[in-house]
Write an enzyme that holds these catalytic residues in place. Sequence first.
Site, PDB file in Angstrom:
ATOM      1  N   GLY A  10      -1.642  -8.515  -3.169  1.00 45.83           N
ATOM      2  CA  GLY A  10      -1.029  -7.279  -3.603  1.00 45.83           C
ATOM      3  C   GLY A  10       0.279  -7.080  -2.868  1.00 45.83           C
ATOM      4  O   GLY A  10       0.889  -8.028  -2.353  1.00 45.83           O
ATOM      5  N   ALA A  12       0.948  -5.742   0.056  1.00 46.88           N
ATOM      6  CA  ALA A  12       0.918  -6.076   1.475  1.00 46.88           C
ATOM      7  C   ALA A  12       0.818  -7.581   1.699  1.00 46.88           C
ATOM      8  O   ALA A  12       1.588  -8.172   2.462  1.00 46.88           O
ATOM      9  CB  ALA A  12      -0.241  -5.348   2.159  1.00 46.88           C
ATOM     10  N   VAL A  76     -12.957 -13.398  -2.444  1.00 46.03           N
ATOM     11  CA  VAL A  76     -13.493 -13.285  -1.089  1.00 46.03           C
ATOM     12  C   VAL A  76     -14.831 -12.549  -1.156  1.00 46.03           C
ATOM     13  O   VAL A  76     -14.933 -11.480  -1.761  1.00 46.03           O
ATOM     14  CB  VAL A  76     -12.524 -12.522  -0.181  1.00 46.03           C
ATOM     15  CG1 VAL A  76     -13.140 -12.277   1.198  1.00 46.03           C
ATOM     16  CG2 VAL A  76     -11.208 -13.279  -0.053  1.00 46.03           C
ATOM     17  N   GLU A 164       0.893  10.463 -13.724  1.00 43.85           N
ATOM     18  CA  GLU A 164       1.716   9.447 -14.373  1.00 43.85           C
ATOM     19  C   GLU A 164       1.056   8.952 -15.658  1.00 43.85           C
ATOM     20  O   GLU A 164       1.747   8.686 -16.658  1.00 43.85           O
ATOM     21  CB  GLU A 164       1.981   8.289 -13.409  1.00 43.85           C
ATOM     22  CG  GLU A 164       2.900   8.677 -12.254  1.00 43.85           C
ATOM     23  CD  GLU A 164       3.612   7.502 -11.632  1.00 43.85           C
ATOM     24  OE1 GLU A 164       4.827   7.598 -11.415  1.00 43.85           O
ATOM     25  OE2 GLU A 164       2.939   6.480 -11.375  1.00 43.85           O
ATOM     26  N   ALA A 307       2.246   1.695  -2.124  1.00 42.87           N
ATOM     27  CA  ALA A 307       2.929   0.401  -2.084  1.00 42.87           C
ATOM     28  C   ALA A 307       3.982   0.380  -0.987  1.00 42.87           C
ATOM     29  O   ALA A 307       4.174  -0.629  -0.303  1.00 42.87           O
ATOM     30  CB  ALA A 307       3.558   0.112  -3.444  1.00 42.87           C
ATOM     31  N   GLN A 308       4.669   1.495  -0.810  1.00 45.72           N
ATOM     32  CA  GLN A 308       5.740   1.573   0.181  1.00 45.72           C
ATOM     33  C   GLN A 308       5.204   1.330   1.598  1.00 45.72           C
ATOM     34  O   GLN A 308       5.784   0.542   2.364  1.00 45.72           O
ATOM     35  CB  GLN A 308       6.415   2.957   0.110  1.00 45.72           C
ATOM     36  CG  GLN A 308       7.581   3.107   1.043  1.00 45.72           C
ATOM     37  CD  GLN A 308       8.196   4.500   0.989  1.00 45.72           C
ATOM     38  OE1 GLN A 308       8.954   4.889   1.869  1.00 45.72           O
ATOM     39  NE2 GLN A 308       7.872   5.285  -0.024  1.00 45.72           N
TER      40      GLN A 308
END
Length: 391
Positions: A10, A12, A76, A164, A307-308
Amino acid sequence: MANVLILGAGYAGLRAAKLLAKHASQLTITIVNDHPYHYESTQLHEVAVGNKEPADITFSLRASLPDNVNLVVDTVTKIDRDQQRVELAHHDPLPYDYLINSLGFESETFGIPGAEENALPLIDIDTAVAARKHLEETLAHFSQSQDPDDLRIIVCGAGFTSIEYLGELVHRLPKLIDQYHLPADQIKIDCIEAMPKVLPMFSQDLADYAVHYLESHGVTFHTSTPITQIDPGVVHSKDTSYTAHTIIWTTGVQGSHVIADSGYAQKRNRVMVQDDLTVKDHPNEYIIGDVSAVPDPASGRLYPTTAQIAIAQADTAAHNIRAQVSGRTPSKFTFHSLGTVCSLGPTSGVAEINMLGHWKFKGVIVGPLKKLVNDRSVLELANVRTMLESN
């Protein structure tokens, strides 16, 4: 050479792999992901409504990763911290010297009866496509059924993703009405939220703008209305029931179940990490993204999983692993939010930007801002070519 294993591609994990690949002379880097692609989770709602296709928000991991990063496509199942290895569904266990755990999120039902069975979550490409298929088929079915619940849509939750999604939905509805010859005046959209406020991360004036915009396009908000149960086609809140044949579940997320399955001390599958993002007593293990819990030093409250912040955590984790390999002291994680952008479909939205001051935006200007944020994200994760191909 130190063996670095990254779990999840993702925001990160992919960012960490890109940064560590610049120092491959000291490291062997492997990233494990369920799928051979990365998807922009911040745009899943657009796929769920049908305003974008899956290909619009995905890109190939192998084509985007540096050549010196090994890619393993597998699931995983468990992290064996004593043996320093990760168990997979279809491959032999992978050992590690350093671990970056960025396994991502899952839908959170908060134990509400029937939520998992009777509502549609938005957590990955498959669930977004399933939500779109259900929405379109249910609306199309009205011409045969004449059942008013085929024209009713309930969105559970009024957080970021919910708003959204609603913005995209009201933007596409006119096309769906024409396509399936629907009676526009009979379509009903309800948004049910347990908390008294919508979009608490925004100032009141911007939150009010978003609510008023959606209300003017046919959305009815029910705040301070905790959901107590969901039956097929029915959402219950104490003594009140709301009926619809499309029920979208966007109340919140938790970290990957692998966290609990691997014996971590956790809450909602999120692990409280040290100030350098490592796990207590495991200085070679970094937990970042949706599976990490990081307190804001100023407020003491946990940072939201965005996400930031995931990208910022990846920067620190990659820097600290390089420091450890070189015998230097790791750095503490610090975070300064650049702001928040919430779209209300492609033609409106609200935003607060913290660059060269504090700026508030609403209306049509937010569309280009949202695109800028999305493009910047792809550039930080992959490369210019991938960013241009995604436009």
